[in-house]
Design an enzyme around this catalytic site. Sequence first.
Site, PDB file in Angstrom:
ATOM      1  N   LYS A   1      -0.463  12.369   3.507  1.00 27.24           N
ATOM      2  CA  LYS A   1       0.027  11.012   3.254  1.00 27.24           C
ATOM      3  C   LYS A   1      -1.141  10.052   3.341  1.00 27.24           C
ATOM      4  O   LYS A   1      -2.108  10.295   4.057  1.00 27.24           O
ATOM      5  CB  LYS A   1       1.097  10.611   4.268  1.00 27.24           C
ATOM      6  CG  LYS A   1       2.441  11.290   4.063  1.00 27.24           C
ATOM      7  CD  LYS A   1       3.496  10.703   4.981  1.00 27.24           C
ATOM      8  CE  LYS A   1       4.851  11.333   4.713  1.00 27.24           C
ATOM      9  NZ  LYS A   1       5.913  10.739   5.573  1.00 27.24           N
ATOM     10  N   GLY A   2      -1.052   8.951   2.617  1.00 26.22           N
ATOM     11  CA  GLY A   2      -2.105   7.934   2.656  1.00 26.22           C
ATOM     12  C   GLY A   2      -1.523   6.581   2.300  1.00 26.22           C
ATOM     13  O   GLY A   2      -0.314   6.442   2.131  1.00 26.22           O
ATOM     14  N   ARG A   3      -2.406   5.597   2.159  1.00 28.02           N
ATOM     15  CA  ARG A   3      -1.914   4.247   1.865  1.00 28.02           C
ATOM     16  C   ARG A   3      -1.376   4.149   0.447  1.00 28.02           C
ATOM     17  O   ARG A   3      -0.599   3.256   0.127  1.00 28.02           O
ATOM     18  CB  ARG A   3      -3.045   3.236   2.067  1.00 28.02           C
ATOM     19  CG  ARG A   3      -4.310   3.541   1.300  1.00 28.02           C
ATOM     20  CD  ARG A   3      -5.440   2.620   1.725  1.00 28.02           C
ATOM     21  NE  ARG A   3      -6.739   3.094   1.240  1.00 28.02           N
ATOM     22  CZ  ARG A   3      -7.886   2.546   1.563  1.00 28.02           C
ATOM     23  NH1 ARG A   3      -7.902   1.520   2.374  1.00 28.02           N
ATOM     24  NH2 ARG A   3      -9.026   3.016   1.101  1.00 28.02           N
ATOM     25  N   PHE A   4      -1.762   5.087  -0.435  1.00 32.60           N
ATOM     26  CA  PHE A   4      -1.296   5.072  -1.820  1.00 32.60           C
ATOM     27  C   PHE A   4       0.080   5.709  -1.954  1.00 32.60           C
ATOM     28  O   PHE A   4       0.844   5.389  -2.853  1.00 32.60           O
ATOM     29  CB  PHE A   4      -2.288   5.852  -2.706  1.00 32.60           C
ATOM     30  CG  PHE A   4      -2.515   7.251  -2.208  1.00 32.60           C
ATOM     31  CD1 PHE A   4      -1.652   8.267  -2.533  1.00 32.60           C
ATOM     32  CD2 PHE A   4      -3.593   7.539  -1.383  1.00 32.60           C
ATOM     33  CE1 PHE A   4      -1.846   9.549  -2.058  1.00 32.60           C
ATOM     34  CE2 PHE A   4      -3.797   8.816  -0.907  1.00 32.60           C
ATOM     35  CZ  PHE A   4      -2.921   9.827  -1.243  1.00 32.60           C
TER      36      PHE A   4
ATOM     37  N   VAL B   1       0.832  13.333  -0.937  1.00 34.46           N
ATOM     38  CA  VAL B   1       0.280  14.458  -1.703  1.00 34.46           C
ATOM     39  C   VAL B   1       1.150  15.674  -1.435  1.00 34.46           C
ATOM     40  O   VAL B   1       1.423  16.010  -0.274  1.00 34.46           O
ATOM     41  CB  VAL B   1      -1.177  14.759  -1.304  1.00 34.46           C
ATOM     42  CG1 VAL B   1      -1.713  15.924  -2.132  1.00 34.46           C
ATOM     43  CG2 VAL B   1      -2.055  13.532  -1.500  1.00 34.46           C
TER      44      VAL B   1
ATOM     45  N   LYS C   1      -0.363  14.163  -6.438  1.00 30.14           N
ATOM     46  CA  LYS C   1      -0.533  12.912  -5.699  1.00 30.14           C
ATOM     47  C   LYS C   1       0.482  11.925  -6.249  1.00 30.14           C
ATOM     48  O   LYS C   1       0.421  11.547  -7.415  1.00 30.14           O
ATOM     49  CB  LYS C   1      -1.967  12.407  -5.893  1.00 30.14           C
ATOM     50  CG  LYS C   1      -2.379  11.264  -4.988  1.00 30.14           C
ATOM     51  CD  LYS C   1      -3.870  10.980  -5.187  1.00 30.14           C
ATOM     52  CE  LYS C   1      -4.368   9.833  -4.345  1.00 30.14           C
ATOM     53  NZ  LYS C   1      -5.813   9.579  -4.557  1.00 30.14           N
TER      54      LYS C   1
ATOM     55  N   ASP D   1     -15.959   5.160  -2.070  1.00 28.71           N
ATOM     56  CA  ASP D   1     -15.153   5.499  -0.892  1.00 28.71           C
ATOM     57  C   ASP D   1     -15.421   6.942  -0.481  1.00 28.71           C
ATOM     58  O   ASP D   1     -14.493   7.713  -0.201  1.00 28.71           O
ATOM     59  CB  ASP D   1     -13.666   5.286  -1.182  1.00 28.71           C
ATOM     60  CG  ASP D   1     -12.812   5.267   0.090  1.00 28.71           C
ATOM     61  OD1 ASP D   1     -13.393   5.072   1.185  1.00 28.71           O
ATOM     62  OD2 ASP D   1     -11.597   5.455  -0.005  1.00 28.71           O
TER      63      ASP D   1
END
Length: 497
Positions: free
Chosen positions: A209-212, A215, A228, A329
């Site tokens: 999981k991420g800020r976007f 996955v 994603k 990044d």
Amino acid sequence: MFFFKNVVMDAFRCSKYLILILSIFWRLDFAHGLRCYCNFESCPNSTCETDGYCYAATALENGLKKHTYHCWDREKIFPPGDKPIWCRKEESVDIYCCATDYCNRDYLPESNTSATAWQVLPWIMGLMVLGVCAAISLWWARRSPKVLKRESRSLFAPEDSCCETRHSMMTATIRDMIELTTSGSGSGLPLLVQRSIARQIQLVDIIGKGRFGEVWRGRWRGENVAVKIFSSREECSWFREAEIYQTVMLRHENILGFIAADNKDNGTWTQLWLITDYHENGSLFDFLGARTIDANTLVKMALSIATGLAHLHMDIVGTKGKPAIAHRDLKSKNILVKSNLTCVIGDLGLAVRHNVSSDSVDVPSTNRVGTKRYMAPEVLDESMDSRQFDPYKRSDVYSLGLVLWEIARRCGAMPDEYQPPYYECVPPDPALEDMRRVVCIERRRPVLPNRWHSDPVLSAISKVMKECWYQNPAARLTALRIKKTLANIATVDHFKL
């Protein structure tokens, strides 16, 4: 002969224009917005109204075709003011968009259950004209066997080759299709193939999981893929990352392999999918947290990351050349570990491209910024010239130095516990002020353990690190120079990959 062909062509044109005029005449209505056929329960009388487009979509669910009909409001169209990018006729056969009343109802024959005789009449007239033209053509062909034989070769050979292509697509793996369509170095699969693959993927389990968004690990014909899934508010990030991945000549063994991009309507909201190669070892961050490595693996990983970054930074001149790209990044969470323990660089959503002709930088419109912990001094104190491209590359090199430090700590007979860069100086989730104080004002860098000085490999790589994180950006090594230096370390007599 030429006169006859002109007559036939005129007949075709007349039938086409006749059908078009009749369709417009019967469907024209100025008293309301665009009306579309709708098969959602929420639509009264199977009708919805919009200021955008009608659409008909076909998707595979559990091996069965599902047809969806609805309205597409103008405010949801991307890019704004244009036809939706995934509905352009040359890009898709799975989603059909149109802009006349109930035009989506007739797209699939089996769905047209309420057609009236007046709606069918134009098509009958058109078919009659085409039938007459076909009869005349057959009569003429029988009079000229040689002409028939020549035209048979030109008409049916492409159809045969098309069938062979479709058959090969049904039996090929993703890697086979990529090599077939891009020769292993192009910008990815054709958009039609991308959509075909995306609609056949089954999501298995969530792997991150991420800020976007999230996955997932997915399955496509027995192959694992990474999916994603971006949230709807991250549409710009999804579009940008897909755009960067499809840059010509970007495909490389040390760049995460892009497979497809697609949008999926789950009934309540639209999911934005980005499909890439799956690597079961996960990110470098997770790998280093769970395992230690030897000197061989250290150099292998470091060299593969530097090679991937050098390919990103390189511009390839030519008609279908590749622009130079800076990552912006770079960190251990955005690097994945392959089964042979080499690495690939992923997550290109913040990447920038260099436009050589205008010497300008193509910067994404997203509001996202890089990870604070890995930001170079000139980024933290906002002294970097964002109009020039070279500063972006130098910033990537600084981040690479920190990643090399993370890997080296886990190497050797007595490896250190995994820690992120500057763990002893800043909190787990540092603010910009924290990083600016440590990196720009105090000018501190990650500590190099004493044991590294007695190890030839760790000692050599520590020198590379120091040359990556100089305070003065112009003094830092280039990615290509780092790649060559690491390649030399890998080929010394006592150390071989």
